[in-house]
Design an enzyme around this catalytic site. Structure first.
Site, PDB file in Angstrom:
ATOM      1  N   TRP A 105      -3.079  -2.505  -1.572  1.00  0.00           N
ATOM      2  CA  TRP A 105      -2.827  -3.909  -1.910  1.00  0.00           C
ATOM      3  C   TRP A 105      -3.487  -4.686  -0.780  1.00  0.00           C
ATOM      4  CZ3 TRP A 105      -0.417  -8.191   0.277  1.00  0.00           C
ATOM      5  CH2 TRP A 105      -0.147  -9.259  -0.601  1.00  0.00           C
ATOM      6  N   LYS A 141      10.622 -14.274 -13.456  1.00  0.00           N
ATOM      7  CA  LYS A 141      10.221 -13.129 -14.292  1.00  0.00           C
ATOM      8  C   LYS A 141       9.047 -13.521 -15.190  1.00  0.00           C
ATOM      9  CE  LYS A 141      11.654 -10.636 -12.682  1.00  0.00           C
ATOM     10  NZ  LYS A 141      12.533 -10.259 -11.627  1.00  0.00           N
ATOM     11  N   ARG A 189       3.124   0.282  -5.362  1.00  0.00           N
ATOM     12  CA  ARG A 189       3.047  -0.360  -4.053  1.00  0.00           C
ATOM     13  C   ARG A 189       1.736  -1.120  -3.845  1.00  0.00           C
ATOM     14  NH1 ARG A 189       6.737   1.397  -0.531  1.00  0.00           N
ATOM     15  NH2 ARG A 189       5.450   0.686   1.180  1.00  0.00           N
ATOM     16  N   LYS A 241       5.052  -3.904  -5.352  1.00  0.00           N
ATOM     17  CA  LYS A 241       6.510  -3.786  -5.417  1.00  0.00           C
ATOM     18  C   LYS A 241       7.174  -3.971  -4.062  1.00  0.00           C
ATOM     19  CE  LYS A 241      10.320  -2.516  -7.574  1.00  0.00           C
ATOM     20  NZ  LYS A 241      10.886  -3.577  -8.420  1.00  0.00           N
ATOM     21  N   ASN A 276      -0.779   1.789   5.987  1.00  0.00           N
ATOM     22  CA  ASN A 276      -0.023   0.773   5.258  1.00  0.00           C
ATOM     23  C   ASN A 276       0.553  -0.160   6.304  1.00  0.00           C
ATOM     24  OD1 ASN A 276       1.849  -0.658   3.687  1.00  0.00           O
ATOM     25  ND2 ASN A 276       3.363   0.980   3.804  1.00  0.00           N
ATOM     26  N   GLY A 277       0.214  -1.454   6.217  1.00  0.00           N
ATOM     27  CA  GLY A 277       0.711  -2.413   7.207  1.00  0.00           C
ATOM     28  C   GLY A 277      -0.416  -3.323   7.665  1.00  0.00           C
ATOM     29  N   GLU A 316      15.778 -17.084 -11.762  1.00  0.00           N
ATOM     30  CA  GLU A 316      15.344 -15.705 -11.930  1.00  0.00           C
ATOM     31  C   GLU A 316      14.537 -15.542 -13.227  1.00  0.00           C
ATOM     32  OE1 GLU A 316      14.849 -13.276 -10.252  1.00  0.00           O
ATOM     33  OE2 GLU A 316      14.854 -11.538 -11.551  1.00  0.00           O
ATOM     34  N   GLU A 366       5.724 -14.115 -13.160  1.00  0.00           N
ATOM     35  CA  GLU A 366       5.059 -12.993 -12.503  1.00  0.00           C
ATOM     36  C   GLU A 366       4.447 -11.990 -13.468  1.00  0.00           C
ATOM     37  OE1 GLU A 366       9.174 -10.677 -11.228  1.00  0.00           O
ATOM     38  OE2 GLU A 366       7.361 -10.227 -10.132  1.00  0.00           O
ATOM     39  N   CYS A 386       0.854  -1.185   0.000  1.00  0.00           N
ATOM     40  CA  CYS A 386       0.000   0.000   0.000  1.00  0.00           C
ATOM     41  C   CYS A 386       0.890   1.236   0.000  1.00  0.00           C
ATOM     42  CB  CYS A 386      -0.934   0.113   1.209  1.00  0.00           C
ATOM     43  SG  CYS A 386      -1.991  -1.323   1.452  1.00  0.00           S
ATOM     44  N   HIS A 436      15.485 -37.059 -12.499  1.00  0.00           N
ATOM     45  CA  HIS A 436      15.029 -37.705 -11.265  1.00  0.00           C
ATOM     46  C   HIS A 436      13.543 -37.465 -11.035  1.00  0.00           C
ATOM     47  CE1 HIS A 436      19.069 -38.955 -10.247  1.00  0.00           C
ATOM     48  NE2 HIS A 436      19.470 -37.762 -10.639  1.00  0.00           N
TER      49      HIS A 436
HETATM   50  C1  F6R Z   1      10.275 -10.015  -8.474  1.00  0.00           C
HETATM   51  C2  F6R Z   1      10.403  -9.088  -7.384  1.00  0.00           C
HETATM   52  C3  F6R Z   1      10.239  -9.602  -6.008  1.00  0.00           C
HETATM   53  C4  F6R Z   1      11.205  -8.898  -5.042  1.00  0.00           C
HETATM   54  C5  F6R Z   1      10.919  -9.331  -3.607  1.00  0.00           C
HETATM   55  C6  F6R Z   1      11.900  -8.712  -2.635  1.00  0.00           C
HETATM   56  O1  F6R Z   1      10.501  -9.404  -9.702  1.00  0.00           O
HETATM   57  O2  F6R Z   1      10.636  -7.929  -7.574  1.00  0.00           O
HETATM   58  O3  F6R Z   1      10.410 -10.979  -5.966  1.00  0.00           O
HETATM   59  O4  F6R Z   1      12.511  -9.208  -5.415  1.00  0.00           O
HETATM   60  O5  F6R Z   1       9.631  -8.971  -3.253  1.00  0.00           O
HETATM   61  O6  F6R Z   1      11.833  -7.323  -2.664  1.00  0.00           O
HETATM   62  P1  F6R Z   1      13.001  -6.441  -2.111  1.00  0.00           P
HETATM   63  O7  F6R Z   1      14.204  -6.669  -2.959  1.00  0.00           O
HETATM   64  O8  F6R Z   1      12.500  -5.043  -2.172  1.00  0.00           O
HETATM   65  O9  F6R Z   1      13.259  -6.901  -0.698  1.00  0.00           O
END
Ligand code: F6R
Length: 608
Positions: A74, A485, A27, A603, A100-101, A481, A488, A2, A504
């Site tokens: 969120w 990507k 956010r 994010k 937020n929280g 990774e 998501e 949020c 396996h």
């Molecule tokens: C994926 C992504 C998330 C963040 C994760 C940690 O693309 O961005 O998996 O990497 O939420 O976030 P931070 O790095 O801000 O702790």
């Protein structure tokens, strides 16, 4: 997650609130709302969906006034809906709150307040806050917020306004980010700097349990005991343009292309040929480095994947045992930590709740903590003993790209710094790695030029329901990774697999036409990887393979081979991840997905 904003000044509040929320939409974006006070009346406008819906609503029914708060959500408690959207208001409609929280003890507070005659209309935890503030309100909103907060458990950044005192905005934080923007006769609160950057570059970072009282005359910061706190003003030097799309269709594409610069910036003044690595921001001594018995790298999501590469690099170069673990697991399993432990917390935002909690746990047990983060003044940067900043600039797209590659650089820097201090590598070996690192920005530019090929592959494969990413060693780390990507942002299910482990069990899923991305950059296991690729092509998989230039053997087994500029195998992840980022991007755009704001995500994950 949020995002919250607040304004007090002489101008209309709602244009800033909407603009600020648009900068914080990364956010959370399932609903949005604002509350503004005008002539002693509180007007709330809020609705489900993107901020654009709220803007439409306000165009038809303007919200006037020079004091207000805003929120982009969120959802954690209660589905995204008009009624569950913030701001929330007390039963009498005199106090409004954005939050937020998570208030962990909200159910017991709610039951208690119901017995006192308060009514509740939403499924949210937040609704208890305005009612609790109301309960304690005896003519002083700051005092009431202080009393209410003393009853709340959990995490919060909150902004509060009341019709009773239309010249005050009160805010407080604990475990959720909050900054104060200092303008000329106008003041702001926000979850993150970009929200205020068009209006001021001077900000205060608030610490946990610090309260702030904003009036049109100024800002007062107080401890929970009511003591006034003097803070240093932080002057933001980066440009507001850094948080704009700059001609790219999406932030993600822009951020992928910013990687050469971000890599360069992260190495500047740290990696200089012929000079020992000097880390001005790190105070750990040579003696302390020599005494480290075990390192934990703790992170979530993409940052965790950078940590996997970090483990390889530190173990190989500095010969210190490293465990890598996701923060949400680490913090609840009673890990073995003492004074000889070093914890490296990796977090782009510096606010991820689980990573922050893991950091605190480690410190409490006597470990030293180094943070790798991208956000100056973030909670993780302030609580760690040392910070190595990634200079990636603001990352707005939810899917992390330039943060990941700069985190890799930070990992190599730490590994080399430790190796230099422990003497596990000769000067020549260190110089060779440094020289190669300095070529990575240019080589990344080369890799970016291959985007047409990736785009073409995406246009032929976007309809797949499943995909596999295979690799061994560091290629496996990158495969993880790449797979994240893709999942998501394109919503295509994918799995990353250590190629030697496939047989396996998982190989049973390979059938004619299955799309596979194979990475084969690690020279010492190249032949083994080629054999693993053959295992899937024999079963009908369609493989796009990546290897270093000149390693053409791969062509005999894959359907399409692409080459990345040669570098040291240990540095390969910085380059090999780039086509995977582009692949995810093009798959998602061809499918019409909202690349920068994928469903169900936010994010900054400030809830555990
Ligand atoms: C994926 C992504 C998330 C963040 C994760 C940690 O693309 O961005 O998996 O990497 O939420 O976030 P931070 O790095 O801000 O702790």
């Amino acid at each position: 997650m949020c995002g919250i904003v607040g304004y007090i000044g002489k101008r209309e509040a709602s244009p800033f609130l909407i603009e600020g929320l648009s900068k914080l939409e990364y956010r959370g974006y399932d609903s949005a709302g604002i509350a503004v006070i005008n002539n002693g009346e509180l007007k709330v406008s809020k609705c489900k969906g993107r901020l654009a819906n709220l803007e439409d609503r306000i165009k038809n029914d303007p919200v006037k006034g020079t004091l207000g708060i805003g929120h982009t959500r969120w959802a954690t408690h209660g589905e995204p809906s008009d009624v569950n959207s913030h701001p929330h208001t007390n039963t009498n409609g005199t106090i409004s709150v954005v939050h937020n929280g998570i208030i962990e003890n909200y159910l017991s507070i709610k039951e208690w307040l119901i017995k006192k005659g308060y009514e509740f209309y939403t499924e949210t935890d937040t609704e208890v806050i305005p009612n609790l503030v109301d309960y304690y309100y005896k003519g002083d909103i700051l005092e009431a917020v202080m009393k209410a907060v003393s009853k709340m458990e959990g995490s919060y950044a909150i902004g509060v306004v009341t019709t009773e005192e239309p010249d005050k905005l009160v805010a407080v934080r604990k475990d959720s980010p909050l900054i104060v923007g200092l303008g000329q006769d106008e003041y702001y609160i926000a979850s993150d700097i970009p929200a205020v950057l068009n209006h001021t570059r001077d900000v205060y970072f608030l610490n946990d349990k610090e309260f702030v009282l904003l009036t049109r005359e100024g800002v007062k910061i107080l401890s929970q005991d009511g003591e006034e706190i003097k803070k240093e003003v932080y002057h933001v030097t980066w440009n507001a343009d850094a948080a704009e799309k700059g001609g790219y269709e999406h932030f993600m594409l822009k951020e992928i292309h910013e990687q050469p610069k971000a890599l360069r910036d992260t190495m500047t003044s740290r990696i200089i040929p012929g000079k020992p690595i000097q880390l001005d921001d790190i105070t750990i001594t040579s003696e302390q480095i020599k005494n480290i018995k075990r390192i934990y790298i703790i992170a979530c999501g993409t940052a965790y994947h950078a940590g996997v590469v970090g483990k390889y690099a530190i173990e190989k170069l500095a010969r210190i045992p490293v465990e890598i673990e996701v923060a949400s697991e680490f913090r609840y399993r009673d890990p073995i930590i003492d004074e000889s432990t070093l914890l490296i917390a990796v977090s782009q935002s510096g606010e991820t709740a689980d990573t922050l909690a893991a950091l605190r746990l480690a410190k409490q047990k006597g470990a030293r903590v180094i943070a790798i983060t991208n956000v100056v003044g973030s909670s993780i940067s302030r609580e760690a003993d040392d910070v190595l900043y990634t200079w990636a600039g603001p990352e707005i797209a939810v899917a992390s790209t330039k943060a990941y590659t700069t985190q890799l650089i930070a990992m190599y820097i730490i590994a080399l710094f430790f190796a230099q201090n422990k003497g596990t590598l000769s000067n020549e070996e260190i110089e060779e790695i440094k020289r190669e690192m300095l070529t990575l920005p240019e080589k990344t530019e080369e890799v970016l030029k291959t985007k047409d090929v990736v785009q073409k592959f995406a246009s032929k494969n976007y309809m797949h329901k499943d995909m596999f990413f295979l690799g061994r060693g560091l290629d496996y780390a990158v495969a993880m990774e790449g797979s994240l990507k893709l999942k998501e942002i394109s919503y295509i299910h994918s799995e990353a697999y250590a190629a030697g482990e496939l047989k396996h069990g998982t190989i049973a899923l390979i059938e004619p036409g299955t799309a596979v991305i194979a990475l084969a950059t690690q020279e010492d296991i190249y032949d083994k990887m080629v054999s693993n690729i053959r295992e899937v092509t024999t079963r009908g998989a369609k493989v796009l393979g990546f290897a270093f230039e000149g390693h053409t053997e791969i062509e005999k087994t894959v359907d399409l081979a692409r080459y990345i500029p040669k570098t040291l195998p240990i540095l390969a992840p910085v380059l090999s991840v780039v086509p995977l980022q582009l692949l995810a991007y093009y798959m998602a755009t061809i499918k019409g997905c909202d690349v920068d704001k994928p469903r169900n995500l936010a994010k900054s994950v400030t809830v555990e």
